[in-house]
Enzyme design. Structure first.
Site, short mmCIF file in Angstrom:
data_model
loop_
_atom_site.label_atom_id
_atom_site.label_comp_id
_atom_site.label_asym_id
_atom_site.label_seq_id
_atom_site.Cartn_x
_atom_site.Cartn_y
_atom_site.Cartn_z
N GLU A 56 0.83 -1.21 0.00
CA GLU A 56 0.00 0.00 0.00
C GLU A 56 0.87 1.27 0.00
O GLU A 56 0.76 2.11 0.90
CB GLU A 56 -0.99 -0.01 1.18
CG GLU A 56 -2.00 -1.14 1.05
CD GLU A 56 -3.19 -1.08 2.04
OE1 GLU A 56 -3.20 -0.19 2.91
OE2 GLU A 56 -4.08 -1.92 1.91
N GLU A 66 -4.99 -8.96 -0.13
CA GLU A 66 -5.73 -8.66 1.10
C GLU A 66 -7.21 -8.59 0.74
O GLU A 66 -7.59 -7.78 -0.11
CB GLU A 66 -5.28 -7.35 1.75
CG GLU A 66 -3.91 -7.45 2.37
CD GLU A 66 -3.49 -6.22 3.16
OE1 GLU A 66 -4.37 -5.50 3.69
OE2 GLU A 66 -2.27 -5.97 3.23
O1 AHR Z 1 -4.87 -6.24 7.10
C1 AHR Z 1 -4.80 -5.08 7.85
C2 AHR Z 1 -4.19 -3.92 7.09
O2 AHR Z 1 -5.04 -3.53 6.06
C3 AHR Z 1 -2.88 -4.18 6.41
O3 AHR Z 1 -1.80 -4.06 7.27
C4 AHR Z 1 -2.83 -3.11 5.36
O4 AHR Z 1 -2.08 -3.48 4.23
C5 AHR Z 1 -4.30 -2.89 5.04
O5 AHR Z 1 -4.62 -1.56 4.99
#
Ligand code: AHR
Length: 530
Positions: free
Chosen positions: A211, A334
């Site tokens: 990110e 994610e």
């Molecule tokens: O999964 C939790 C968080 O969500 C991660 O650390 C990040 O990459 C995302 O914003």
């Protein structure tokens, strides 16, 4: 009118007779309220096999966050909780049963402040750092590279390492890869040997940052595209290791980010990531509860999760422009539900309960990933244990399997199988003015010829009667399992760990060349045709 005398025994008998007659003649109030099932049609196109469903679609993610690593996986060698080299045995056994193909670590946001040398050598000498992203807690570094690789080997997963771009250097990342994968006599390879690992590990996948548009450094896509090119130049393949380099995507619907990355760095990457979380309300300030919700939130949650299909389609269309041969995988590293932290629980720990609704969310997403398996090469649900949409919850020595775990276990038959298209004709499931599909399905055929159908009934009130036809194949035997529960928000607890668990599915019968399926409301069914 005279009274007829009856003995107490005879009176009891008459009462029983009246109750039985009422039961036979009058529908019970519950039965009277059960809504009619809806009807649908499904064609399984076994005559039109497509590409392979990459087994990496069933990947997991474990970040140094809350009780995900510490307690969830790592308890240390001296813990009274039974463990092997510090990793808890109950959790490792449960994870092995999922056939996890790949595990992403150490973050997330944590990855961009992680310095791999902190996690080496005697544990009592490792530096104590603050985990500034997740509650400012003390990071002991007890779980480092060797412990992670040990875990991967125990559960049979490939390693997917997320490198530090935000606060690290390309030299640091380059050296980490050399440390892990080189079989040479270099100082770094020998340092690994001194720390107890003679043979190099394989590291197949590397994220270059996480990110970068947010916690990874608040960058613009043009700047990150250049950084990606620079970092990837220094990531080398040692001793036969072949590391695939993944670039980070932007915010979920930032299509310009994808344009910039694909046009300026598309030739240097083997994967491009997408993150999409399912929030019931769509509002990060008030996401919604994991357990206290009604039908409106159920509907909104499923609607939000179905958006994954649109996101993948739109990002894929841009990727197709620059990579028509689909060499670059879309890596959904994610995904999952994200609710408000449970009252009284540490806000930074992102611990949440997991209900039947999460099982339905998982099943829908896995179906979507199958359908996009020409572009989606890996996904990693967030996160494996005690964090967000977890497979496993622990409380000290106790452990439970969540409804989401059961979906991953039921669906593992699709790993590496050939995608079989499905054509569904079904009514919409409406709530107020909003409507979403009432059914969601995918199918695949494995190497032994068995065909598996996964089908989800999103409607929490009505069963579905699905007239199913198999085009291009015949089968002698059908078996199946179903996951459902009395309520939308039924959960597994440490006292009742089996409230939501799969049971054999018997709601099918064959009529000529058709299979009539009766799916319970709010359920996930996996059928096997042999
Ligand atoms: O999964 C939790 C968080 O969500 C991660 O650390 C990040 O990459 C995302 O914003």
């Amino acid at each position: 009118m005279g009274t007829i005398w009856m003995s107490p025994g005879a009176r009891g008998g008459l009462l029983m007779l009246i109750i039985s007659l009422m039961t036979v003649l009058m529908p019970s109030s519950a039965a009277a309220q059960t809504p009619e099932p809806f009807k649908a049609e499904l064609v399984i196109r076994a005559d039109q096999p497509q590409g392979t469903i990459n087994h990496n679609i069933y990947g997991q993610f474990a970040e140094h966050l809350g009780r995900g690593i510490y307690e969830g996986l790592w308890v240390g060698e001296n813990s009274p909780i039974p463990n092997t080299r510090g990793l808890r045995n109950d959790v490792v056994a449960a994870l092995k049963n999922l056939s996890i193909p790949v595990l992403r670590w150490p973050g997330g946001c944590f990855a961009d402040e992680y310095h791999w040398r902190d996690g080496l050598g005697p544990r009592d000498k490792r530096p104590q750092r603050l985990n500034t992203w997740w509650g400012g807690v003390l990071e002991t570094n007890a779980f480092g590279t060797h412990e992670f690789m040990d875990l991967c080997e125990m559960i049979g997963a490939d390693a997917y390492v997320a490198g530090n771009v935000g606060s690290g250097t390309q030299q640091e990342l380059m050296e980490w890869i050399e440390y892990m994968t080189s079989d040479s006599n270099s100082t770094l390879a020998n340092l690994r040997r001194q720390n107890g690992r003679e043979k190099p590990w394989k590291v197949n996948y590397l994220a270059v940052g996480n990110e970068p548009w947010g916690c990874g450094g608040n960058m613009r896509p043009e700047y990150y595209a250049d950084l990606f090119r620079r970092y990837s130049t220094f990531i080398k393949n040692y001793s036969g290791n072949n590391v695939q380099k993944f670039a980070s995507g932007g915010p979920p619907s930032d299509y310009n980010w994808t344009e910039v990355l694909m046009s300026q760095a598309g030739k240097q990457m083997q994967g491009y990531s997408l993150h999409h979380y399912t929030l019931p309300t769509g509002n990060w300030g008030h996401k919604g509860s994991a357990t206290e919700f009604g039908e409106e939130d159920w509907h909104k949650t499923l609607s939000a999760t179905l958006r994954m299909d649109e996101l993948i389609s739109k990002h894929s269309a841009i990727m197709d422009k620059y990579d028509p041969q689909k060499k670059v995988g879309l890596i959904v590293d994610e995904w999952g539900t994200w609710y408000d932290s449970a009252p009284g629980k540490d806000m930074g720990a992102l611990y949440q309960q997991n209900s039947l609704r999460d099982a339905v969310v998982a099943a829908i997403n896995l179906n979507i990933f199958h359908q996009h398996s020409d572009r989606v090469q890996m996904t990693n649900i967030a996160q494996m244990i005690n964090v967000l949409q977890a497979m496993i919850l622990t409380d000290q020595e106790k452990m439970l399997l969540t409804p989401t775990y059961h979906v991953f276990e039921m669906y593992k038959v699709h790993q590496g199988a050939t995608l079989i298209p499905t054509q569904l004709t079904a009514p919409e499931y409406r709530f107020g003015q909003a409507s979403i599909p009432s059914l969601h399905a995918s199918a695949s055929r494995d190497k032994t010829g068995r065909l598996h159908l996964s089908i989800v009934n999103l409607d929490p009130n009505r069963a579905a009667q699905v007239t199913t036809r198999m085009a291009g194949a015949t089968f002698k035997n059908i078996t199946g399992r179903v996951l459902t529960a009395p309520a939308m928000n039924t959960i597994n607890t440490f006292d009742k760990p089996d409230a939501v668990k799969p049971v054999p599915f018997t709601g099918f019968m064959t009529e000529g060349d058709q299979i009539m399926l009766t799916l319970p409301s709010k359920s996930v069914v996996v059928l096997e045709f042999q």
